[in-house]
Design a protein around this motif. Structure first.
Motif, PDB file in Angstrom:
ATOM      1  N   ASN A 125       0.841  -1.190   0.000  1.00 16.37           N
ATOM      2  CA  ASN A 125       0.000   0.000   0.000  1.00 16.37           C
ATOM      3  C   ASN A 125       0.869   1.230   0.000  1.00 16.37           C
ATOM      4  OD1 ASN A 125      -2.159  -1.675   0.241  1.00 16.37           O
ATOM      5  ND2 ASN A 125      -2.096  -1.639   2.488  1.00 16.37           N
ATOM      6  N   LYS A 126       0.513   2.136  -0.890  1.00 14.56           N
ATOM      7  CA  LYS A 126       1.263   3.386  -0.942  1.00 14.56           C
ATOM      8  C   LYS A 126       1.180   4.056   0.429  1.00 14.56           C
ATOM      9  CE  LYS A 126       1.984   6.919  -4.317  1.00 14.56           C
ATOM     10  NZ  LYS A 126       1.470   7.633  -5.443  1.00 14.56           N
ATOM     11  N   GLY A 127       2.289   4.518   0.922  1.00 19.68           N
ATOM     12  CA  GLY A 127       2.259   5.227   2.192  1.00 19.68           C
ATOM     13  C   GLY A 127       2.471   4.312   3.388  1.00 19.68           C
ATOM     14  N   ASN A 128       2.353   2.992   3.180  1.00 18.80           N
ATOM     15  CA  ASN A 128       2.629   2.061   4.273  1.00 18.80           C
ATOM     16  C   ASN A 128       3.972   1.391   4.047  1.00 18.80           C
ATOM     17  OD1 ASN A 128       0.289   2.529   5.571  1.00 18.80           O
ATOM     18  ND2 ASN A 128      -0.794   0.805   4.631  1.00 18.80           N
ATOM     19  N   PHE A 129       4.548   0.845   5.120  1.00 19.48           N
ATOM     20  CA  PHE A 129       5.729   0.022   4.943  1.00 19.48           C
ATOM     21  C   PHE A 129       5.333  -1.278   4.282  1.00 19.48           C
ATOM     22  CE2 PHE A 129       7.502   2.283   8.733  1.00 19.48           C
ATOM     23  CZ  PHE A 129       8.507   2.878   8.040  1.00 19.48           C
ATOM     24  N   ASP A 130       6.174  -1.771   3.401  1.00 16.21           N
ATOM     25  CA  ASP A 130       5.999  -3.151   2.977  1.00 16.21           C
ATOM     26  C   ASP A 130       6.516  -4.017   4.112  1.00 16.21           C
ATOM     27  OD1 ASP A 130       5.131  -2.433   0.543  1.00 16.21           O
ATOM     28  OD2 ASP A 130       7.073  -2.607  -0.429  1.00 16.21           O
ATOM     29  N   ALA A 131       5.955  -5.187   4.196  1.00 12.49           N
ATOM     30  CA  ALA A 131       6.486  -6.111   5.188  1.00 12.49           C
ATOM     31  C   ALA A 131       7.746  -6.768   4.630  1.00 12.49           C
ATOM     32  CB  ALA A 131       5.434  -7.158   5.500  1.00 12.49           C
ATOM     33  N   VAL A 132       8.480  -7.478   5.480  1.00 14.36           N
ATOM     34  CA  VAL A 132       9.647  -8.219   5.012  1.00 14.36           C
ATOM     35  C   VAL A 132       9.153  -9.506   4.381  1.00 14.36           C
ATOM     36  CG1 VAL A 132      11.755  -9.370   5.703  1.00 14.36           C
ATOM     37  CG2 VAL A 132      10.975  -7.336   6.907  1.00 14.36           C
TER      38      VAL A 132
ATOM     39  N   TYR B 144      17.792  -9.870  15.419  1.00 10.99           N
ATOM     40  CA  TYR B 144      17.426  -8.569  14.848  1.00 10.99           C
ATOM     41  C   TYR B 144      15.919  -8.523  14.727  1.00 10.99           C
ATOM     42  CZ  TYR B 144      22.309  -8.921  13.646  1.00 10.99           C
ATOM     43  OH  TYR B 144      23.663  -9.105  13.723  1.00 10.99           O
ATOM     44  N   VAL B 145      15.341  -7.407  15.143  1.00 12.76           N
ATOM     45  CA  VAL B 145      13.876  -7.321  15.098  1.00 12.76           C
ATOM     46  C   VAL B 145      13.407  -6.825  13.731  1.00 12.76           C
ATOM     47  CG1 VAL B 145      13.494  -6.946  17.563  1.00 12.76           C
ATOM     48  CG2 VAL B 145      13.946  -4.987  16.068  1.00 12.76           C
ATOM     49  N   VAL B 146      12.209  -7.236  13.367  1.00 15.99           N
ATOM     50  CA  VAL B 146      11.507  -6.630  12.238  1.00 15.99           C
ATOM     51  C   VAL B 146      10.564  -5.629  12.891  1.00 15.99           C
ATOM     52  CG1 VAL B 146       9.959  -7.007  10.307  1.00 15.99           C
ATOM     53  CG2 VAL B 146      11.633  -8.760  10.924  1.00 15.99           C
ATOM     54  N   GLU B 147      10.810  -4.366  12.579  1.00 12.29           N
ATOM     55  CA  GLU B 147      10.125  -3.314  13.332  1.00 12.29           C
ATOM     56  C   GLU B 147       9.596  -2.308  12.328  1.00 12.29           C
ATOM     57  OE1 GLU B 147      12.164  -1.925  17.249  1.00 12.29           O
ATOM     58  OE2 GLU B 147      12.505  -0.405  15.723  1.00 12.29           O
ATOM     59  N   GLY B 148       8.371  -1.892  12.455  1.00 14.87           N
ATOM     60  CA  GLY B 148       7.812  -0.992  11.445  1.00 14.87           C
ATOM     61  C   GLY B 148       7.903  -1.658  10.091  1.00 14.87           C
ATOM     62  N   ASP B 149       7.795  -2.970  10.068  1.00 13.05           N
ATOM     63  CA  ASP B 149       7.819  -3.800   8.861  1.00 13.05           C
ATOM     64  C   ASP B 149       9.162  -3.805   8.144  1.00 13.05           C
ATOM     65  OD1 ASP B 149       5.237  -4.010   9.564  1.00 13.05           O
ATOM     66  OD2 ASP B 149       4.447  -2.874   7.883  1.00 13.05           O
ATOM     67  N   MET B 150      10.225  -3.365   8.793  1.00 12.59           N
ATOM     68  CA  MET B 150      11.565  -3.423   8.180  1.00 12.59           C
ATOM     69  C   MET B 150      12.513  -4.128   9.144  1.00 12.59           C
ATOM     70  SD  MET B 150      12.595   0.128   6.357  1.00 12.59           S
ATOM     71  CE  MET B 150      11.976   1.213   7.617  1.00 12.59           C
ATOM     72  N   PRO B 151      13.412  -4.979   8.608  1.00 13.50           N
ATOM     73  CA  PRO B 151      14.415  -5.546   9.511  1.00 13.50           C
ATOM     74  C   PRO B 151      15.370  -4.461   9.997  1.00 13.50           C
ATOM     75  CG  PRO B 151      14.845  -6.205   7.236  1.00 13.50           C
ATOM     76  CD  PRO B 151      13.564  -5.419   7.217  1.00 13.50           C
ATOM     77  N   VAL B 152      15.743  -4.535  11.248  1.00 13.70           N
ATOM     78  CA  VAL B 152      16.669  -3.550  11.820  1.00 13.70           C
ATOM     79  C   VAL B 152      17.950  -4.285  12.193  1.00 13.70           C
ATOM     80  CG1 VAL B 152      16.994  -1.833  13.650  1.00 13.70           C
ATOM     81  CG2 VAL B 152      14.707  -2.223  12.706  1.00 13.70           C
ATOM     82  N   PHE B 153      18.982  -4.075  11.353  1.00 10.72           N
ATOM     83  CA  PHE B 153      20.244  -4.803  11.536  1.00 10.72           C
ATOM     84  C   PHE B 153      21.230  -3.968  12.345  1.00 10.72           C
ATOM     85  CE2 PHE B 153      18.563  -6.692   7.599  1.00 10.72           C
ATOM     86  CZ  PHE B 153      18.540  -8.019   7.998  1.00 10.72           C
TER      87      PHE B 153
END
Ligand SMILES: C[S@@+](CC[C@H](N)C(=O)[O-])C[C@H]1O[C@@H](n2cnc3c(N)ncnc32)[C@H](O)[C@@H]1O
Length: 346
Positions: free
Chosen positions: A4-11, A52-61
């Motif tokens: 969705n435009k404006g949303n994070f894509d999930a991993v 590493y967490v997936v946070e806000g739908d993005m992995p945080v390395f």
């Protein structure tokens, strides 16, 4: 949760084919807390001793111990200006009466992209170059984004949602890239390097994740040596001391081939581009050299002896001349002859 435009894509789970633990290089396993189809919205990526967490739908390395010095500063600074970055970035180009679009396009051209290229953009920020890169790619192409700041990346993700190519975004540190070796065809980084805590390491990492034959292009602000003492240079350095940082030529990895550096954008931003090679370059160093010295680059480098007295040296030069041999031929045959004789007497 979709694109969705404006949303994070999930991993997406297949991204784990490419993501690696940035510390150990291991493959990661997913411990999903929340999944929609093959997309992980929240969860944890696990290596043997790292998570590493997936946070806000993005992995945080990122781990807190990485966020020291300039990395700590950059993450907080860019979080604070993420909302207004796009409103002000044109100043960087207006200062020199240059077109932001033309400068960015000129850099991207150096990537030699085709429609299916797999590209990594480091320090992608709000995605101003990401869109221009995506203009070059179709649905078989891929653009992976990395940035220290999830706030900056949030804006990039909004911009890139409408393009057909595969896109993946992650939060991480350029000095420890979370990707498999040799995955990418091209790597791009504009205005990020000046913030990296270990630039040598970051440049080594760039060469690791791009396969041999792929391109690396990066640019950063820098007053070149010949402008350091001008008023023009001093005004820029006064405004931002990063303009006085050294250019990165001494930090390039041994894999850099056909490397070039030039200064653009007011003559105060370097651009480095190179093709990735395998290990050190090789030369035809057994080539027999003509002339009085003779030998080859390899005999001169690997065949060094202890040295002799000045008198012995003068004698051997005279003897070589008399025998019409090169210095190498005389020395090599004489040492060989005498050594074999001594060895046979044992
Ligand atoms: C000046 S902005 C450039 C953004 C974008 N490339 C552009 O041209 O507009 C610098 C970016 O580098 C990112 N950055 C700083 N240190 C970093 C690091 N160690 N690893 C990855 N990104 C970093 C910042 O978060 C910020 O988004």
């Amino acid at each position: 949760m979709g694109r969705n435009k404006g949303n994070f894509d999930a991993v997406k789970e297949n991204a784990l084919e490419v993501y690696r633990c940035p510390i150990t290089g291991e493959r990661l396993h997913l411990d999903a807390a929340e999944k929609h189809g093959d997309e992980v919205v929240r969860g944890v990526l696990l290596a043997r001793d790292q998570r590493y967490v997936v946070e806000g739908d993005m992995p945080v390395f990122l781990r807190t111990e990485q966020l020291t010095g300039t990395a700590h500063f950059a993450r907080n600074y860019y979080a604070s200006i993420a909302e207004t970055y796009d409103d002000y970035v044109h100043v960087t180009f207006d200062l020199y009466n240059e077109s932001e679009r033309e400068v960015r396009l000129g850099l991207i051209e150096l990537l030699n992209l085709n429609r299916r290229s797999k590209v990594l953009e480091i320090s992608a920020g709000t995605g101003k170059d990401s869109e221009l890169i995506l203009d070059n790619l179709d649905a078989d192409g891929e653009l992976w984004l990395l940035d220290l700041s999830s706030d900056m990346l949030a804006h990039a993700k909004e911009k890139i949602a409408r393009y057909p190519a595969r896109t993946e975004a992650a939060v991480g540190d350029a000095c420890h890239l979370p990707y498999a070796d040799n995955y990418f065809d091209a790597l791009y980084c504009f205005a990020g390097i000046g913030h990296f805590t270990d630039q040598r390491m970051a440049l080594k990492e760039m060469a690791r994740v791009v396969h041999p034959g792929g391109k690396v292009v990066f640019a950063e602000k820098n007053v070149p040596p010949w402008l350091r003492d001008t008023e023009y240079g001093k005004i820029l350095i006064n405004n931002n001391p990063m303009f006085a940082d050294e250019n990165p030529l001494a930090l390039l990895p041994v894999e850099a081939r056909n490397a070039g550096i030039r200064w653009i954008l007011g003559n105060v931003h370097y651009v480095v581009d190179y093709t990735v090679g395998e290990g050190e370059p090789t030369g035809n160093f057994d080539l027999v050299l003509p002339g009085h010295r003779g030998g080859s680059f390899n005999t001169r480098y690997f065949g060094k002896l202890e040295g002799v007295s000045a008198e012995a040296k003068a004698l051997y030069e005279k003897a070589a001349r008399k025998r019409e041999m090169s210095l190498y031929q005389w020395l090599d045959s004489t040492v060989r002859e005498k050594a074999l004789k001594d060895l046979s007497e044992d």
